[in-house]
Design an enzyme around this catalytic site. Structure first.
Site, PDB file in Angstrom:
ATOM      1  N   GLY A 126     -29.616 -14.988 -91.886  1.00 10.56           N
ATOM      2  CA  GLY A 126     -31.029 -15.351 -91.861  1.00 10.56           C
ATOM      3  C   GLY A 126     -31.446 -16.100 -93.111  1.00 10.56           C
ATOM      4  N   GLU A 185     -35.275 -12.134 -86.989  1.00 11.16           N
ATOM      5  CA  GLU A 185     -35.196 -10.681 -86.817  1.00 11.16           C
ATOM      6  C   GLU A 185     -33.859 -10.267 -87.395  1.00 11.16           C
ATOM      7  OE1 GLU A 185     -34.462  -7.314 -86.379  1.00 11.16           O
ATOM      8  OE2 GLU A 185     -33.759  -7.795 -84.364  1.00 11.16           O
ATOM      9  N   GLY A 240     -30.054 -11.541 -86.123  1.00 13.95           N
ATOM     10  CA  GLY A 240     -28.739 -11.347 -86.719  1.00 13.95           C
ATOM     11  C   GLY A 240     -28.852 -10.748 -88.107  1.00 13.95           C
ATOM     12  N   SER A 241     -27.878 -11.045 -88.950  1.00 12.37           N
ATOM     13  CA  SER A 241     -27.777 -10.412 -90.262  1.00 12.37           C
ATOM     14  C   SER A 241     -28.723 -11.040 -91.274  1.00 12.37           C
ATOM     15  CB  SER A 241     -26.341 -10.527 -90.790  1.00 12.37           C
ATOM     16  OG  SER A 241     -26.047 -11.876 -91.131  1.00 12.37           O
ATOM     17  N   VAL A 242     -28.989 -10.294 -92.331  1.00  8.23           N
ATOM     18  CA  VAL A 242     -29.824 -10.798 -93.421  1.00  8.23           C
ATOM     19  C   VAL A 242     -29.175 -12.018 -94.062  1.00  8.23           C
ATOM     20  CG1 VAL A 242     -30.729 -10.272 -95.724  1.00  8.23           C
ATOM     21  CG2 VAL A 242     -30.880  -8.567 -93.907  1.00  8.23           C
ATOM     22  N   ASN A 285     -25.492  -7.521 -79.020  1.00  7.88           N
ATOM     23  CA  ASN A 285     -25.752  -6.130 -78.622  1.00  7.88           C
ATOM     24  C   ASN A 285     -26.695  -5.985 -77.434  1.00  7.88           C
ATOM     25  OD1 ASN A 285     -27.682  -7.123 -80.452  1.00  7.88           O
ATOM     26  ND2 ASN A 285     -28.231  -5.091 -81.156  1.00  7.88           N
ATOM     27  N   CYS A 341     -30.511  -2.709 -83.675  1.00  9.70           N
ATOM     28  CA  CYS A 341     -31.164  -3.015 -84.958  1.00  9.70           C
ATOM     29  C   CYS A 341     -32.257  -2.016 -85.289  1.00  9.70           C
ATOM     30  CB  CYS A 341     -31.706  -4.438 -84.955  1.00  9.70           C
ATOM     31  SG  CYS A 341     -32.952  -4.769 -83.694  1.00  9.70           S
TER      32      CYS A 341
END
Length: 471
Positions: A230, A245, A225-227, A150, A279
């Site tokens: 992560g 993050e 990126g995504s949880v 993004n 985000c």
């Protein structure tokens, strides 16, 4: 476009087309790297550690300044490339490039401000000797940078530039959804540092990303990126330092004493910029019932002014989302919320990769639309009675990245600042605000560690104590 490893541009027979989400045309191709390419990049970064450590702080700073000048010269071309591969409106891509130049400049300045400190070793009282100590900051070694689509240049720089300022070497893996502008960035940085200091490998996260995460020769991973990803990285990272993050579900609280006009401007920008693919974008608008109707009327009026279209058109406010699957997922979340009782006030339609800016009223936190992070141009409205309920709803999420609060009552502002669980609480500003020098990073499932140049540089170093005993 090619990968960059050890100062060389490397192509592969196996390639991936990078498509323009606006019209489906091929923008360019990138090679699909494999484990051998990842290992070569990691080995090259390790071999290059001495070359950057031998540079003085002034030389590192100058190299970053020179790269900053080159990036600024090429900003318009790279902004166009961002628009083509991401679908981001060109006027917003230009802003990303302006911020990227600033991020690189801040890193050049910070390279000259990496300090140790004196340590009073005689405080323990265990020795009568004169014993003196001081610390120095030394680089971690090799930093693995894994970045999203993004903000393909600025988010990459928030990892790479502080790492270089602290004299680390880099292996970056850009998103395969938008790798082209990140590869251009790597090329520019490579022009100003010894070979192998900056490496960029394109390929799948399950192969290239996992190789970075699990390699004993990589000292830190910085990931956005995504949880889910992560958490997987955390389980695979084998004790190495991590900055994660992991996104947010950021609220905008509009209290009964808010400046409604300013709150609406913030909501339109925060919810719909970059088609909601931010985000820290406004993901939930929490409205006091006393001003909800007034806010909604003006919010719909201002949203109707947004222009959807070709990202390269200077008047376009919203382009497509990154691909059709993303648009379909947004559509499903909106339709499910409507089935569960939300009222569609505006928008709600999908056309291939485009999704209209959408406003939904009477949303509640049990709906998937707001229970999880929806990455699209959606503005869910949640009505509450008073500041107590507003804070309770704001905290009713697994995320805690940023929050915005509109109020002209200082007591309400201070209460929100103290009680909202988030890495940043912004008073009379949308959650989507970020200055590139500020500490950036959330609580709870939003991640761990801080970005923001000074704070990232600190985390890219390790501390060594040196002690002298006077004989």
């Amino acid at each position: 476009m090619k990968m960059l490893i050890n100062g060389e541009f490397i192509d592969k027979e196996d390639k991936q087309n990078i498509l323009n989400p606006f019209n489906g045309e091929v923008v360019d191709t990138v090679p699909i790297g494999d484990l051998g390419d990842a290992k070569y990049a990691i080995d090259s970064a390790n071999l290059a550690k001495k070359s950057i450590c031998d540079m003085s702080a002034k030389e590192v700073s100058n190299a970053l300044y020179e790269a900053c000048c080159e990036l600024e010269e090429k900003s318009k071309k790279i902004a166009k490339l961002i628009s083509l591969e991401v679908g981001k409106p060109y006027k917003h891509a230009i802003v990303e490039m302006q911020r990227s130049v600033e991020t690189l400049k801040l890193s050049a300045e910070e390279a000259k401000r990496i300090y140790g400190e004196s340590v009073p070793l005689d405080v323990a009282g265990s020795t009568d000797d004169k014993f003196y100590g001081f610390t120095k900051k030394i680089p971690l070694g090799v930093v693995g940078s894994i970045t999203p689509f993004n903000f393909p240049v600025n988010l990459a720089l928030h990892k790479i530039a502080p790492a270089l300022a602290a004299k680390n070497t880099i292996v970056m893996k850009p998103s395969m959804e938008a790798p082209l502008s990140a590869l251009k960035l790597a090329e520019i940085l490579n022009n100003h540092f010894p070979k192998g200091v900056i490496n960029a490998v394109t390929g799948y996260g399950s192969e290239i990303g996992d190789a970075l995460v699990t390699s004993p020769d990589v000292d830190k991973i910085s990931f956005t990126g995504s949880v889910a990803t992560g958490l997987f990285i955390s389980s695979r990272a084998r004790g190495k330092k991590l900055t994660l993050e992991l996104g947010g579900n950021d609220p905008l609280l509009v209290l009964e004493d808010a400046n409604i006009q300013e709150a609406v401007k913030a909501a339109v920008s925060g919810a719909f910029s970059n088609s909601g693919q931010v985000c820290i974008g406004v993901k939930r608008i929490i409205l006091d019932n006393k001003i909800a109707d007034e806010f909604i009327d003006l919010f719909i009026k201002e949203t109707k002014k947004l222009k959807i279209g070709n990202p390269l058109d200077k008047d376009t406010d919203l382009g497509p989302v990154i691909d059709e699957n993303a648009a379909i997922n947004i559509e499903e979340s909106v339709n499910n919320a409507i089935k569960d009782g939300a009222d569609l006030l505006y928008g709600g339609k999908r056309d291939n990769c485009f999704f209209e800016p959408t406003i939904l009223d009477n949303v509640n936190m049990s709906m998937d639309l707001v229970a999880n992070e929806t990455f699209g141009p959606i503005a869910p409205l949640i009505r509450v009675n008073g500041v107590d309920e507003a804070i309770k709803v704001a905290n009713d999420t697994q995320y805690g990245l940023q929050a915005g609060v509109f109020t002209e009552n200082v007591n309400n502002a201070l209460r929100c600042a103290d009680e909202i669980v988030a890495g940043a609480v912004l008073i009379n500003k949308a959650s989507s605000f970020r200055a590139d020098n500020m500490p950036f990073g959330g609580f709870k499932s939003s991640g761990m560690g801080k970005e923001g140049i000074k704070y990232a540089v600190e985390d890219m170093c390790k501390t060594k104590l040196i002690a002298f005993r006077q004989l």
